[in-house]
Write an enzyme that holds these catalytic residues in place. Structure first.
Site: not given
Lengths: 176, 176, 176
Positions: B15, B39, B54, B58
């Site tokens: 993590a 996922t 996240h 990106r």
């Protein structure tokens, strides 16, 4: 094996890291005469299944000895010049020592003496359990301390030390 | 990409290890056509925030596909000779399989088939979760077993495997 | 030390990995003038014992400073051209920041500034806590996030980064 120093290989890894399989492969390459020293105690169904699963992985050609507490003594008795001893694993032994309220420090010293004076190659497997969050309960913290100290002592005594991550070996200490 | 074998890169980390960022950088170097297979399932506010975070990391140039369970199928459909597929992460997929009571072993086999037969490069991210204290509850232990087996199978199939620790890459398997 | 860049060494490891002892050995090789900055707070008997144990390990020749929260400031004040500063450890500092409800991101930025502008060598120790099962409670997950981000930022700023496993060093970042 006659004139070279006895080989001590220490294999460290997490749960389901492939450490046992890796250690077994290395042990099998060392001798055709093989002793497996198990420290697990089949207390419940889950543990029985895990033990049976590891046994099936090992296949034939292995003699199995159970030594949940008297591990140093078992190494001394079963090691031999043409035989490899595989110990799986030191971390369950740490847990057994704690539950039996044995002196873990003295036991660790006896373990180091036993592997250093073994009459043949010894391969030892251990879990690394110190890389998660600090556990809530004091017993788990004591266990973590004992297991970590056993790992440090074994790594210091070993000629070669390998960490296994996702089935892949990572050399921590190269054989001289 | 035309004649050389399709590249499978496996990135393993804890993590907050920086594994996703590292994997993304590697993926971006492989192609300008990029598919991100997520996922994660945004069940609650905390998970929604992590997913949004996240996504912001990106930036542009990524097509996002959600595949909480049908991950092997998504890899097969979305991989292509001039495109890179980034899967983040296998460990949430393991958790989803467990909660949906799917056969994790069969799913792992399908995953390995999918990445081996992918028509372009695939970068896969996973958590290492087996280096802490043995969890108290049986479900967490089963999860740890499933996640560990997926990691071993993926590492075996990958051409390159990198562990990320504190943002720093550590090569576990060198590309041939 | 006059013209070469100030050295920042980051040592990362699990519980009972031998990271503190390794870091101390490296620090002692850097200077005979040594400052130990402790982030631990002796709240209870167990922590008092751990602190005393580490102190006994260090032996003489060390000046001890306590900085449970104002760590960046302590590094700035105590670093010097002929002196080594050893910080043990960043992860207890992360825990202290969380409990004091400080802005961890701003504190991390101040830490990085402090070690980059230190007037002498700095050795920093941290725990890796992100390699176990995802913790059940949200506070532990926040702690894990904060500790992980501090580790990444410190590793990025360091000239050398070493992971310690079972007492054995594994270089993650080589000094240039």
């Amino acid at each position: 094996m006659t004139s070279s120093p006895v080989q001590i290989l220490f294999v460290l890894g997490g749960a389901r890291s492939g450490k046992s399989r890796y250690a077994q492969g290395r042990a099998e390459a060392l001798s055709r005469s093989r002793v497996y020293i198990a420290t697990a105690q089949p207390f419940d169904a889950e543990m029985q299944e895990r033990i049976a699963c590891h046994q099936a992985d090992r296949g034939a050609g292995w003699q199995t000895i159970e030594a949940p507490l008297k591990l140093p003594e078992a190494i001394t008795v079963h090691s031999g010049p043409d035989r490899v001893v595989l110990v799986d694993c030191l971390t369950l032994w740490a847990s057994n020592l704690l539950l039996a309220e044995e002196d873990a420090e003295a036991a660790t010293d006896r373990l180091v003496d036993a592997i250093r004076s073994a009459r043949g190659p010894v391969v030892l497997v251990a879990n690394e359990v110190g890389l998660g969050i600090v556990p809530d309960n004091a017993l788990a913290r004591r266990f973590r301390d004992i297991a970590g100290r056993i790992n440090q002592a074994t790594a210091a005594a070993a000629h070669e030390c390998v960490a296994v991550l996702a089935g892949l070996p990572l050399v921590l200490k190269h054989p001289a």
